[in-house]
Design a protein around this motif. Structure first.
Motif, PDB file in Angstrom:
ATOM      1  N   CYS A 162      -3.381   9.437   2.528  1.00 29.02           N
ATOM      2  CA  CYS A 162      -3.531   9.487   3.985  1.00 29.02           C
ATOM      3  C   CYS A 162      -2.594  10.540   4.543  1.00 29.02           C
ATOM      4  O   CYS A 162      -1.419  10.594   4.162  1.00 29.02           O
ATOM      5  N   CYS A 212       1.326   4.780   0.459  1.00 26.87           N
ATOM      6  CA  CYS A 212       0.578   5.855   1.129  1.00 26.87           C
ATOM      7  C   CYS A 212       1.292   7.188   0.962  1.00 26.87           C
ATOM      8  O   CYS A 212       2.515   7.265   1.105  1.00 26.87           O
ATOM      9  N   TRP A 251      -2.867   4.887  -1.749  1.00 28.16           N
ATOM     10  CA  TRP A 251      -3.794   5.284  -0.670  1.00 28.16           C
ATOM     11  C   TRP A 251      -3.416   6.667  -0.188  1.00 28.16           C
ATOM     12  O   TRP A 251      -2.283   6.882   0.235  1.00 28.16           O
ATOM     13  N   VAL A 267       0.868  -1.170   0.000  1.00 28.20           N
ATOM     14  CA  VAL A 267       0.000   0.000   0.000  1.00 28.20           C
ATOM     15  C   VAL A 267       0.913   1.232   0.000  1.00 28.20           C
ATOM     16  O   VAL A 267       1.685   1.450   0.938  1.00 28.20           O
ATOM     17  N   LEU A 287      -6.370   3.683   7.161  1.00 26.99           N
ATOM     18  CA  LEU A 287      -5.391   3.097   6.229  1.00 26.99           C
ATOM     19  C   LEU A 287      -5.114   1.628   6.587  1.00 26.99           C
ATOM     20  O   LEU A 287      -5.181   0.727   5.742  1.00 26.99           O
TER      21      LEU A 287
END
Ligand SMILES: NC(=O)c1ccc[n+]([C@@H]2O[C@H](COP(=O)([O-])OP(=O)(O)OC[C@H]3O[C@@H](n4cnc5c(N)ncnc54)[C@H](O)[C@@H]3O)[C@@H](O)[C@H]2O)c1
Length: 257
Positions: free
Chosen positions: A60, A37, A58, A35, A71
């Motif tokens: 965040c 982020c 993602w 992921v 998350l």
């Protein structure tokens, strides 16, 4: 592939040419699902698109605990577990302690220390439940001693070191390892600063008097080791990945002719 099918989150991974991006890239190369982020959605998407189907973007802001919880929850909902959490986000606003305003202090503390705590706490829940996991915090040599103009950053990174050690001793029975990297890497933003400003030129020559600036990939190699089973007996470690920069004791020197 040493991280085959491992579920990983790397924060601040959208910075092209940065440490987080290099870690995400290395983890994917080792077979992990990552992921990616970042606070800047476009950056997370660009890096994830480049890494292919094993990467998920993602957005965040890691200074907001609810967003960090969301998350981790999203990763666990999608993949059923979380194996590796890299709390990489960090930045500084330089300023002498006597002149630092409240906003700069709290921004730097939130961006380096609170963000690491939020990531650590959120990751511990699934990792403790599954009785396995590796958390990797990204600190700095500035957390080991005083550096003029980096007081807030140094205090925050010293806190990251202590968080790492405390989390390691609190969680070893639960199968979760927590370690910290202290990098020295010529990332793209840092290289730009080195070239564009007098302070940057001075800093670069001071660093390079003692150690070569590493490539982000060399920091990612250490993260890879800490993420994988190769480091199964490494816990609570504070690992300089800096070409020897921290090994030198300040200004003490006796040149041998
Ligand atoms: N570069 C070095 O030599 C060096 C030295 C010591 C420590 N570090 C540490 O290494 C880490 C990475 O540094 P870097 O130079 O690769 O960083 P970078 O600036 O290249 O990338 C950081 C990324 O984090 C993202 N980000 C910023 N704030 C965020 C937030 N609140 N939430 C989510 N994402 C956010 C940025 O958009 C950026 O993409 C930091 O913790 C830094 O303190 C770096």
């Amino acid at each position: 592939m040493k991280l085959h099918d491992q579920i990983c989150i790397v924060t601040g991974a959208g910075g092209a040419g940065g440490i987080g991006e290099a870690i995400a890239r290395r983890f994917v190369a080792e077979g992990a699902r990552v992921v990616v982020c970042d606070i800047v959605e476009d950056k997370a998407q660009a890096v994830a698109a480049d890494l292919g189907e094993l990467a998920i973007p993602w957005r965040c802001d890691v200074t907001r605990s609810a967003e960090v919880e969301a998350l981790v929850e999203a990763a666990v909902r999608r993949f059923g577990r979380l194996d590796v959490m890299v709390n990489n986000v960090g930045f500084t606003t330089p300023g002498l302690l006597g002149e630092l305003d409240d906003q700069a202090w709290s921004d730097v503390l939130n961006g380096n220390l609170s963000s690491t705590f939020y990531g650590l706490r959120a990751a511990l829940r699934p990792m403790r439940a599954q009785k396995s996991g590796s958390i990797i915090n990204v600190g700095s040599a500035a957390g080991l001693g005083g550096a003029p103009g980096l007081g807030a950053y140094g205090a925050a990174k010293a806190g990251v070191i202590n968080l790492t050690q405390t989390a390691a001793v609190e969680n070893f029975k639960g199968g979760v390892r927590v370690n910290c990297i202290l990098p020295n890497a010529a990332t793209e933003p840092l290289l730009a600063w080195f070239e564009a400003t007098e302070a940057g030129k001075r800093t670069r020559s001071e660093i390079e008097a003692y150690a070569r600036c590493g490539a982000p990939e060399e920091i990612a190699a250490a993260a890879m080791f800490l993420a994988s089973r190769d480091s199964s007996y490494v816990n609570g470690a504070v690992l300089p990945v800096d070409g020897g920069l921290c090994a030198r004791v300040g200004c003490i020197s006796a040149e041998i002719e």
